[in-house]
Design a protein around this motif. Structure first.
Motif, PDB file in Angstrom:
ATOM      1  N   THR A 121      10.971  14.913  46.678  1.00  9.53           N
ATOM      2  CA  THR A 121      12.167  15.212  45.898  1.00  9.53           C
ATOM      3  C   THR A 121      13.095  16.161  46.652  1.00  9.53           C
ATOM      4  OG1 THR A 121      10.923  14.932  43.834  1.00  9.53           O
ATOM      5  CG2 THR A 121      13.007  16.121  43.698  1.00  9.53           C
ATOM      6  N   LYS A 122      12.528  17.149  47.320  1.00  5.31           N
ATOM      7  CA  LYS A 122      13.347  18.085  48.098  1.00  5.31           C
ATOM      8  C   LYS A 122      14.092  17.356  49.216  1.00  5.31           C
ATOM      9  CE  LYS A 122      11.326  21.994  49.262  1.00  5.31           C
ATOM     10  NZ  LYS A 122      10.235  22.931  49.654  1.00  5.31           N
ATOM     11  N   LEU A 123      13.440  16.410  49.857  1.00  2.00           N
ATOM     12  CA  LEU A 123      14.112  15.628  50.902  1.00  2.00           C
ATOM     13  C   LEU A 123      15.287  14.834  50.322  1.00  2.00           C
ATOM     14  CD1 LEU A 123      11.169  14.250  53.086  1.00  2.00           C
ATOM     15  CD2 LEU A 123      12.974  15.823  53.807  1.00  2.00           C
ATOM     16  N   ALA A 124      15.071  14.248  49.137  1.00  2.00           N
ATOM     17  CA  ALA A 124      16.155  13.497  48.493  1.00  2.00           C
ATOM     18  C   ALA A 124      17.330  14.416  48.159  1.00  2.00           C
ATOM     19  CB  ALA A 124      15.640  12.814  47.231  1.00  2.00           C
ATOM     20  N   ASP A 139      20.621  10.833  45.176  1.00  2.00           N
ATOM     21  CA  ASP A 139      20.772  11.562  43.918  1.00  2.00           C
ATOM     22  C   ASP A 139      19.856  10.970  42.847  1.00  2.00           C
ATOM     23  OD1 ASP A 139      21.993  13.466  42.125  1.00  2.00           O
ATOM     24  OD2 ASP A 139      23.113  11.785  41.271  1.00  2.00           O
ATOM     25  N   THR A 140      19.807   9.637  42.792  1.00  6.85           N
ATOM     26  CA  THR A 140      18.933   8.963  41.834  1.00  6.85           C
ATOM     27  C   THR A 140      17.458   9.231  42.149  1.00  6.85           C
ATOM     28  OG1 THR A 140      20.558   7.192  41.556  1.00  6.85           O
ATOM     29  CG2 THR A 140      18.306   6.728  40.842  1.00  6.85           C
ATOM     30  N   LEU A 141      17.126   9.177  43.440  1.00 10.64           N
ATOM     31  CA  LEU A 141      15.749   9.451  43.854  1.00 10.64           C
ATOM     32  C   LEU A 141      15.338  10.872  43.518  1.00 10.64           C
ATOM     33  CD1 LEU A 141      15.526   7.687  47.347  1.00 10.64           C
ATOM     34  CD2 LEU A 141      14.260   7.085  45.267  1.00 10.64           C
ATOM     35  N   SER A 142      16.245  11.821  43.695  1.00 11.81           N
ATOM     36  CA  SER A 142      15.914  13.218  43.401  1.00 11.81           C
ATOM     37  C   SER A 142      15.662  13.419  41.908  1.00 11.81           C
ATOM     38  CB  SER A 142      17.036  14.149  43.876  1.00 11.81           C
ATOM     39  OG  SER A 142      18.226  13.957  43.136  1.00 11.81           O
ATOM     40  N   THR A 143      16.445  12.736  41.075  1.00 14.76           N
ATOM     41  CA  THR A 143      16.254  12.839  39.625  1.00 14.76           C
ATOM     42  C   THR A 143      14.932  12.205  39.196  1.00 14.76           C
ATOM     43  OG1 THR A 143      18.650  12.783  39.263  1.00 14.76           O
ATOM     44  CG2 THR A 143      17.239  12.298  37.370  1.00 14.76           C
ATOM     45  N   CYS A 144      14.678  10.992  39.685  1.00 13.61           N
ATOM     46  CA  CYS A 144      13.414  10.311  39.362  1.00 13.61           C
ATOM     47  C   CYS A 144      12.221  11.095  39.898  1.00 13.61           C
ATOM     48  CB  CYS A 144      13.417   8.900  39.937  1.00 13.61           C
ATOM     49  SG  CYS A 144      14.635   7.788  39.201  1.00 13.61           S
ATOM     50  N   GLY A 145      12.369  11.610  41.117  1.00 13.93           N
ATOM     51  CA  GLY A 145      11.297  12.396  41.717  1.00 13.93           C
ATOM     52  C   GLY A 145      10.998  13.637  40.920  1.00 13.93           C
ATOM     53  N   PHE A 146      12.046  14.293  40.412  1.00 18.07           N
ATOM     54  CA  PHE A 146      11.844  15.509  39.617  1.00 18.07           C
ATOM     55  C   PHE A 146      11.094  15.199  38.321  1.00 18.07           C
ATOM     56  CE2 PHE A 146      13.380  18.316  36.198  1.00 18.07           C
ATOM     57  CZ  PHE A 146      12.886  19.520  36.671  1.00 18.07           C
ATOM     58  N   MET A 207      14.495  24.113  34.886  1.00 19.20           N
ATOM     59  CA  MET A 207      15.394  23.174  35.528  1.00 19.20           C
ATOM     60  C   MET A 207      15.691  21.993  34.606  1.00 19.20           C
ATOM     61  SD  MET A 207      17.109  22.609  38.363  1.00 19.20           S
ATOM     62  CE  MET A 207      18.443  21.919  37.410  1.00 19.20           C
ATOM     63  N   ALA A 208      14.663  21.486  33.943  1.00 19.69           N
ATOM     64  CA  ALA A 208      14.846  20.371  33.018  1.00 19.69           C
ATOM     65  C   ALA A 208      15.784  20.761  31.881  1.00 19.69           C
ATOM     66  CB  ALA A 208      13.497  19.923  32.468  1.00 19.69           C
ATOM     67  N   TYR A 209      15.614  21.974  31.383  1.00 16.65           N
ATOM     68  CA  TYR A 209      16.468  22.469  30.298  1.00 16.65           C
ATOM     69  C   TYR A 209      17.925  22.531  30.739  1.00 16.65           C
ATOM     70  CZ  TYR A 209      18.668  25.800  27.102  1.00 16.65           C
ATOM     71  OH  TYR A 209      19.533  26.421  26.224  1.00 16.65           O
ATOM     72  N   LYS A 210      18.176  23.018  31.943  1.00 19.53           N
ATOM     73  CA  LYS A 210      19.548  23.132  32.452  1.00 19.53           C
ATOM     74  C   LYS A 210      20.203  21.769  32.618  1.00 19.53           C
ATOM     75  CE  LYS A 210      19.262  27.568  34.867  1.00 19.53           C
ATOM     76  NZ  LYS A 210      19.411  28.267  36.172  1.00 19.53           N
ATOM     77  N   VAL A 211      19.433  20.794  33.088  1.00 20.35           N
ATOM     78  CA  VAL A 211      19.982  19.448  33.271  1.00 20.35           C
ATOM     79  C   VAL A 211      20.281  18.797  31.926  1.00 20.35           C
ATOM     80  CG1 VAL A 211      19.503  17.120  34.118  1.00 20.35           C
ATOM     81  CG2 VAL A 211      18.891  19.103  35.521  1.00 20.35           C
ATOM     82  N   VAL A 212      19.336  18.901  30.990  1.00 17.12           N
ATOM     83  CA  VAL A 212      19.491  18.267  29.673  1.00 17.12           C
ATOM     84  C   VAL A 212      20.652  18.885  28.891  1.00 17.12           C
ATOM     85  CG1 VAL A 212      18.402  17.953  27.419  1.00 17.12           C
ATOM     86  CG2 VAL A 212      17.096  17.522  29.493  1.00 17.12           C
ATOM     87  N   THR A 213      20.817  20.208  28.989  1.00 13.62           N
ATOM     88  CA  THR A 213      21.865  20.893  28.228  1.00 13.62           C
ATOM     89  C   THR A 213      23.209  20.898  28.944  1.00 13.62           C
ATOM     90  OG1 THR A 213      21.199  23.037  29.173  1.00 13.62           O
ATOM     91  CG2 THR A 213      20.218  22.386  27.057  1.00 13.62           C
ATOM     92  N   GLY A 214      23.240  20.334  30.150  1.00 13.33           N
ATOM     93  CA  GLY A 214      24.497  20.272  30.881  1.00 13.33           C
ATOM     94  C   GLY A 214      24.844  21.521  31.652  1.00 13.33           C
ATOM     95  N   LYS A 215      23.936  22.504  31.694  1.00 20.30           N
ATOM     96  CA  LYS A 215      24.190  23.726  32.453  1.00 20.30           C
ATOM     97  C   LYS A 215      24.043  23.490  33.956  1.00 20.30           C
ATOM     98  CE  LYS A 215      22.863  26.901  28.750  1.00 20.30           C
ATOM     99  NZ  LYS A 215      21.967  28.023  28.334  1.00 20.30           N
ATOM    100  N   ASN A 217      24.465  20.095  36.714  1.00 23.23           N
ATOM    101  CA  ASN A 217      24.871  18.701  36.826  1.00 23.23           C
ATOM    102  C   ASN A 217      23.882  17.847  37.603  1.00 23.23           C
ATOM    103  OD1 ASN A 217      27.298  19.154  35.427  1.00 23.23           O
ATOM    104  ND2 ASN A 217      28.279  19.908  37.299  1.00 23.23           N
ATOM    105  N   GLU A 218      22.990  18.520  38.339  1.00 22.25           N
ATOM    106  CA  GLU A 218      22.049  17.794  39.175  1.00 22.25           C
ATOM    107  C   GLU A 218      20.795  18.617  39.376  1.00 22.25           C
ATOM    108  OE1 GLU A 218      23.210  17.865  43.434  1.00 22.25           O
ATOM    109  OE2 GLU A 218      25.070  18.723  42.668  1.00 22.25           O
ATOM    110  N   VAL A 219      19.748  17.973  39.891  1.00 21.97           N
ATOM    111  CA  VAL A 219      18.501  18.672  40.179  1.00 21.97           C
ATOM    112  C   VAL A 219      18.706  19.607  41.352  1.00 21.97           C
ATOM    113  CG1 VAL A 219      16.133  18.384  40.994  1.00 21.97           C
ATOM    114  CG2 VAL A 219      17.069  16.813  39.288  1.00 21.97           C
ATOM    115  N   ASP A 220      18.324  20.869  41.176  1.00 19.28           N
ATOM    116  CA  ASP A 220      18.423  21.864  42.236  1.00 19.28           C
ATOM    117  C   ASP A 220      17.200  22.751  42.163  1.00 19.28           C
ATOM    118  OD1 ASP A 220      19.391  23.260  44.357  1.00 19.28           O
ATOM    119  OD2 ASP A 220      21.270  23.887  43.400  1.00 19.28           O
ATOM    120  N   ASP A 221      17.091  23.695  43.074  1.00 17.57           N
ATOM    121  CA  ASP A 221      15.936  24.583  43.131  1.00 17.57           C
ATOM    122  C   ASP A 221      16.231  25.858  42.352  1.00 17.57           C
ATOM    123  OD1 ASP A 221      13.689  26.038  43.734  1.00 17.57           O
ATOM    124  OD2 ASP A 221      13.696  25.542  45.861  1.00 17.57           O
TER     125      ASP A 221
END
Length: 236
Positions: A121-124, A139-146, A207-215, A217-221
């Motif tokens: 996921t980090k590589l994606a 971007d899709t791979l990183s989301t699915c990987g997460f 991280m999941a909470y931030k993505v779901v609530t819109g805080k 926009n993408e998977v990050d560390d």
């Protein structure tokens, strides 16, 4: 990115080898975790396939200590990461010395799968933007990987690890061999490892909470410092 690619390769190899040991040899410890302590005795011979796995894993964690100290960016959890590597090396070393290697290989199997998904996921994430271009596939791979990473973390590290490995080491070993050497120290390390697994799972939930609530926009560390980056604490 090169460090993540290297770790992805190593973890893929070690986990695949653990699969071979647990599912394609007589060491059926995943389905019968209590059997890891049946017939245990100090000084018994360690099977060659498990000995090789131990040598590879111990060598890699020596490298991981060096990587955390001198290669990886310093993050919120770097101290915990360093402690994790030390705890893992203690578990590998002492479990080999006292012949707890059967449950040891099960523990390694239950943990390496999440590291494969993490590094992939980090590589994606790293390759979402390359050469000034945005790559939707990454971007899709990183989301699915997460998503897979979070699910695997819960199932392997928070469910199966205590249900199988900790149960065998904490209960079965005591029933089968009362007064077993290294019992309290070994199980203490296993509880520390579980606490670390819970600690890191909070980052995943955050991280999941931030993505779901819109805080976000993408998977990050989420382990990165907000005001500082780099091991020496230099401002961004």
């Amino acid at each position: 990115a090169p460090e993540s690619a290297w770790k992805l390769l190593v973890y893929s190899c070690t986990w695949s080898y653990s699969i071979y040991i647990l599912f394609f040899t007589k060491n059926n410890y995943f389905y019968d975790a209590p059997s890891t302590f049946y017939g245990w005795k100090s000084g018994s011979e360690v099977p060659n396939e498990i000995y090789l796995a131990y040598i590879l894993q111990f060598s890699f964690y020596i490298h991981s200590v060096y990587g955390t100290l001198f290669v990886d960016a310093w993050r919120k959890d770097s101290i915990v990461m360093l402690a994790h590597h030390v705890v893992t090396m203690l578990l590998i070393g002492f479990s080999y010395a006292f012949r707890f290697t059967n449950v040891g290989i099960l523990i390694l199997y239950l943990h390496d799968i999440t590291d494969i998904l993490l590094e992939g996921t980090k590589l994606a994430v790293y390759y979402k933007t390359k050469g000034g271009r945005w790559y939707t596939a990454c971007d899709t791979l990183s989301t699915c990987g997460f998503v897979l990473f979070g699910l695997a973390w819960f199932v392997f590290r928070l469910y199966w690890y205590p249900l199988k490995a900790m149960y065998a080491a904490g209960h079965v070993s005591k029933v089968v061999n009362d007064g077993i050497t290294f019992y309290h120290f070994f199980n203490g390390l296993l509880w520390i490892l579980l606490a670390m697994n819970v600690y890191w799972f909070m980052f995943i939930v955050n991280m999941a909470y931030k993505v779901v609530t819109g805080k976000a926009n993408e998977v990050d560390d989420t382990r990165e410092y907000e005001a500082f980056s780099g091991k020496n604490g230099k401002a961004k």
